[in-house]
Write an enzyme that holds these catalytic residues in place. Structure first.
Site, short mmCIF file in Angstrom:
data_model
loop_
_atom_site.label_atom_id
_atom_site.label_comp_id
_atom_site.label_asym_id
_atom_site.label_seq_id
_atom_site.Cartn_x
_atom_site.Cartn_y
_atom_site.Cartn_z
N TYR A 37 -4.41 -0.56 -16.77
CA TYR A 37 -5.36 -1.66 -17.01
C TYR A 37 -6.28 -1.80 -15.79
CZ TYR A 37 -7.17 -6.36 -17.90
OH TYR A 37 -7.99 -7.43 -18.10
N SER A 83 -10.20 -9.99 -5.13
CA SER A 83 -9.61 -8.73 -4.67
C SER A 83 -10.66 -8.01 -3.81
CB SER A 83 -9.18 -7.88 -5.84
OG SER A 83 -10.31 -7.62 -6.63
N LEU A 84 -10.27 -6.91 -3.23
CA LEU A 84 -11.17 -6.22 -2.31
C LEU A 84 -11.73 -4.96 -2.93
CD1 LEU A 84 -9.01 -6.43 0.94
CD2 LEU A 84 -11.13 -7.66 0.49
N GLU A 116 -7.62 -5.52 10.00
CA GLU A 116 -6.22 -5.93 9.79
C GLU A 116 -5.49 -4.84 9.01
OE1 GLU A 116 -6.38 -9.56 7.55
OE2 GLU A 116 -7.66 -10.54 9.02
N LYS A 118 -3.54 -3.39 5.97
CA LYS A 118 -3.48 -3.74 4.55
C LYS A 118 -2.05 -3.53 4.09
CE LYS A 118 -5.70 -3.22 0.10
NZ LYS A 118 -4.48 -3.15 -0.70
N ASP A 120 1.19 -3.44 1.85
CA ASP A 120 1.38 -3.08 0.45
C ASP A 120 2.50 -3.93 -0.13
OD1 ASP A 120 0.91 -1.81 -1.86
OD2 ASP A 120 1.84 0.09 -1.29
N TYR A 227 -2.93 -14.01 5.87
CA TYR A 227 -4.17 -13.41 6.34
C TYR A 227 -5.44 -14.16 5.97
CZ TYR A 227 -3.70 -11.38 1.65
OH TYR A 227 -3.51 -11.20 0.32
N LYS A 316 -9.01 2.46 2.58
CA LYS A 316 -7.69 2.97 2.16
C LYS A 316 -7.31 4.25 2.89
CE LYS A 316 -5.89 1.70 -1.36
NZ LYS A 316 -5.68 0.91 -2.54
N CYS A 410 22.26 25.02 -21.64
CA CYS A 410 22.17 23.67 -21.09
C CYS A 410 23.10 23.55 -19.88
CB CYS A 410 22.59 22.66 -22.17
SG CYS A 410 22.80 21.00 -21.52
N CYS A 413 26.29 21.32 -20.93
CA CYS A 413 27.33 21.67 -21.91
C CYS A 413 27.32 23.15 -22.27
CB CYS A 413 27.15 20.83 -23.17
SG CYS A 413 25.64 21.24 -24.04
N CYS A 428 18.22 21.05 -24.99
CA CYS A 428 19.60 21.38 -25.32
C CYS A 428 19.79 21.14 -26.81
CB CYS A 428 20.54 20.49 -24.51
SG CYS A 428 22.23 20.51 -25.15
N CYS A 433 26.14 16.73 -26.52
CA CYS A 433 26.10 17.13 -25.10
C CYS A 433 26.40 15.92 -24.20
CB CYS A 433 24.71 17.69 -24.81
SG CYS A 433 24.34 17.83 -23.07
S1 IVH Z 1 -7.86 -10.25 2.31
C1 IVH Z 1 -10.88 -11.93 -0.45
N1 IVH Z 1 -6.23 -9.14 4.04
O1 IVH Z 1 -4.92 -6.40 -0.63
C2 IVH Z 1 -10.02 -10.97 0.20
N2 IVH Z 1 -5.86 -8.74 1.74
O2 IVH Z 1 -7.38 -6.57 -3.16
C3 IVH Z 1 -8.62 -11.23 -0.02
N3 IVH Z 1 -3.91 -7.36 1.25
O3 IVH Z 1 -4.49 -8.47 -3.29
C4 IVH Z 1 -7.73 -10.29 0.58
N4 IVH Z 1 -3.28 -7.07 3.33
O4 IVH Z 1 -2.95 -8.93 -1.45
C5 IVH Z 1 -6.54 -9.30 2.73
N5 IVH Z 1 -4.84 -8.24 5.65
C6 IVH Z 1 -5.15 -8.41 4.37
C7 IVH Z 1 -4.39 -7.83 3.35
C8 IVH Z 1 -4.80 -8.01 2.04
C9 IVH Z 1 -3.02 -6.81 2.06
C10 IVH Z 1 -3.92 -7.25 -0.20
C11 IVH Z 1 -4.16 -8.52 -0.92
C12 IVH Z 1 -5.09 -8.23 -2.05
C13 IVH Z 1 -5.34 -6.77 -1.90
C14 IVH Z 1 -6.81 -6.44 -1.94
#
Ligand code: IVH
Length: 671
Positions: A37, A83-84, A116, A118, A120, A227, A316, A410, A413, A428, A433
């Protein structure tokens, strides 16, 4: 200029995303994974960025996307959680910086960025009122998330009370995650307890946060780094770095030591390269670096576009690759008898996780990559623990490497192996089995199937070896004494397991249908079938034509169902299950007191929002009946475009005619 192909792809994406939203929101029948999605959604956003004229109010990019699940109460984010945008490399980042300065800010001097890590993990919002933690929620679709307050309260790095002086209102955002070492320990504990292990630390964090019992969350090694800030009543420093410092002063955990200020592209890129170097030595998983314009006033000036801020980007990292040796190739027998080659690797750490196995998928793939035992190979872990073999390092071939032959027998078996025409996997041929049995029982008890807790691979292996279980029906006749055949099985655990087995006797029919592992009958198909048939017996009475008449059931599924339900071994197994008291609950959709209950609908013409089958499913979901022809007994006709004789007949008989909007209102008002 919008090209016709962009326009066409855009229309396709809008239709697809709208359809998946409907399947998820209204019908509770998602057909694709969240990742799939997201990929569609990203494509839509990319297209709209290149062709902004396509981003009309009708586009799903302007509407709510993935919804919050309903087992947790919804929480609306006062300021949407965006989101970013992603940058794949230094060059992408250069473009980003250029567009900020050139297009939006008209400045030539370098911009100051806060760099900063990122993390996960899972994005979460914490709401503090006068310093007290009052709510915690997931990001959800960015507008509405899930209320996970009780679970978040169990995390020790999340303060319940901020250090004064506190603002009247503060919504803090951050990432909840699990350290790599804790993740590996958690997975070992999961396996020991017969639970499924998690594919990666992010899944483990998400699963731990979405527990209905906060005591389970309390036992999970979750941590949080903050953050950013959403809604705020009070004052805040004027820079991102200052904000992080302020959050820390309030007692919130911030990754300040790892946040660097960088001036202009070159410094940001140097920072990115340095972080990538250190990535493997970190205690947690990161998938890149987030670069934010440090000056908050400039952030405001830049604003946002669709769902992302213009002032930040995720730079990334490429998936981690390592070189190792294929020491041997094992064979895995699946529940349908499919035999899959699995590479046993010389253990290698790939971004903090030791990997020692990789699926080679099938012999076509082995041939494509020309993989041999003894080869040096490059493996890639895209987040999950099980990596992929990307390529062979041919330069290191010595000539002693051995090809991987297609097995003739297999490994479980020794029965002969066969390959069906048109299929890439050998299978198999033995219906009894033991290797297949263990896999099919594992599938039967799995969370999305009969959801029996406490029976993992180890435990099932012991029960099978002790001769206590040969097929899934045997689970229901196990005595407490039988369970003691398993290692570390005490009285309490045995009671719990027996209760769990007993509780599964009356799972919904769709679960049993899925659990049986009928080829081509996945979760969705099982749900569709369970909505049409009240029992397995009813399903077994159907012929091929009746089955394929169901919109979602194609030839492959119909043939496979008929194969299964007429197979003497399976007939015996179903009888054994019935005798053991497995009586699934019917799910034929009739909402007794639904908003449409007692009402008969006829659907005619071409609908734009739903297929006819979907509209019929909705009618049934809300308690109504969908009929094929209009009569005096018809209450409503839902008419799409180019409706013909049925619409005329409805008019003659004075039956109320609804358009899609009216129908949609009718179910919305009541749902
Ligand atoms: S700032 C408006 N800072 O990355 C910006 N996001 O889509 C909001 N993430 O879902 C995000 N480390 O969960 C920001 N130092 C960081 C982050 C961070 C991880 C995640 C965040 C978001 C995704 C980016």
């Amino acid at each position: 200029m919008t090209t016709p192909s962009a326009q066409q792809r855009h229309a396709e994406l809008c239709r697809e995303i709208a359809r998946h939203n409907r399947l998820y929101h209204l019908l509770d029948q998602p057909e694709i994974s969240d990742a799939e999605y997201d990929a569609l959604f990203r494509e839509l956003l990319d297209l709209e960025e290149r062709h902004p004229e396509l981003a009309t109010d009708e586009s799903p990019s302007r509407k709510v996307g993935a919804p919050a699940a309903d087992k947790f109460a919804p929480v609306e984010h006062a300021v949407p959680m965006l989101s970013l945008k992603n940058a794949k490399n230094a060059e992408d980042f250069g473009e980003f910086d250029k567009s900020l300065r050139g297009t939006f800010l008209s400045r030539t001097e370098a911009l100051e960025y806060a760099c900063e890590m990122k993390l996960d993990g899972v994005a979460v919002e914490l709401i503090y009122e006068h310093g007290q933690l009052v709510r915690a929620s997931t990001r959800g679709d960015g507008f509405v998330g899930e209320d996970i307050t009780e679970n978040v309260r169990t995390i020790s790095t999340v303060p319940k009370q901020l250090t004064p002086p506190c603002p009247a209102q503060l919504d803090v955002r951050g990432e909840i995650y699990i350290d790599l070492a804790d993740f590996q320990q958690l997975n070992r504990a999961q396996e020991d307890a017969g639970e499924k292990s998690f594919a990666n630390p992010r899944n483990a964090a998400a699963g731990s946060l979405r527990q209905l019992d906060a005591r389970v969350t309390a036992g999970r090694p979750l941590k949080m780094f903050c953050y950013g800030v959403g809604r705020l009543q009070g004052s805040m420093p004027a820079t991102q770095l200052g904000i992080l410092q302020q959050l820390q002063n309030w007692g919130l955990r911030v990754n300040l030591g790892e946040t660097t200020l960088a001036n202009g592209v070159d410094e940001v890129v140097a920072c990115y390269r340095a972080l990538q170097q250190r990535r493997d030595g970190l205690p947690f998983e990161i998938d890149g670096m987030v670069v934010k314009v440090n000056d908050v006033a400039l952030q405001h000036e830049l604003g946002m576009v669709s769902r992302s801020p213009r002032w930040a980007i995720a730079l990334k990292f490429p998936p981690r690759q390592e070189e190792t040796v294929i020491e041997s190739v094992g064979l895995q027998v699946g529940r349908t008898g499919a035999i899959t080659p699995v590479a046993h690797l010389r253990p290698v750490a790939v971004s903090g996780v030791t990997v020692s196995r990789a699926s080679l998928h099938n012999w076509d793939e082995i041939q494509r990559l020309d993989i041999r035992v003894g080869d040096y190979v490059v493996v890639e872990r895209a987040g999950d623990v099980i990596p992929d073999v990307v390529r062979v390092v041919f330069a290191k071939r010595t000539g002693k490497e051995q090809p991987v032959p297609i097995p003739e027998n297999c490994p479980g078996c020794s029965a002969p192996v066969s390959k069906r025409p048109g299929e890439v996997v050998p299978r198999c041929s033995n219906a009894h089995c033991p290797a297949q049995a263990i896999e099919s029982i594992k599938h039967f008890v799995s969370r999305d199937a009969m959801d029996i807790d406490g029976l993992g691979e180890k435990q099932l292996g012991q029960l099978i070896a002790a001769g206590k279980v040969r097929d899934v029906a045997d689970l229901y006749t196990l005595s407490k004494q039988d369970l003691f055949a398993m290692a570390r099985m005490g009285d309490t655990l045995a009671d719990k397991l027996l209760r769990s087995i007993d509780g599964s006797r009356r799972r919904p029919l769709s679960r049993l249908l899925f659990a049986l592992g009928i080829r081509h009958v996945g979760r969705n198909t099982a749900k569709i079938l369970a909505k049409r048939f009240a029992s397995l017996d009813q399903l077994a009475e159907c012929n091929r034509e009746q089955l394929t008449a169901i919109h979602e059931v194609g030839d492959k599924v119909a043939d496979s169902l008929i194969d299964y339900l007429s197979n003497p071994d399976k007939i015996l197994l179903l009888a054994k299950l019935r005798a053991a008291g497995v009586m699934p609950e019917a799910e034929v959709m009739i909402q007794q007191d639904g908003p449409l209950s007692g009402k008969t609908f006829v659907i005619t013409g071409t609908l734009t929002r739903w297929s006819r089958q979907e509209a019929e499913a909705l009618v049934e979901k809300f308690g109504g009946r969908a009929a094929g022809s209009v009569s005096k007994k018809t209450d409503y006709v839902l008419a799409g475009e180019s409706a013909g004789s049925k619409l005329d007949k409805a008019r003659t008989l004075g039956v109320e005619i609804l358009d899609e909007e009216a129908f949609s209102r009718m179910i919305r008002e009541h749902s």
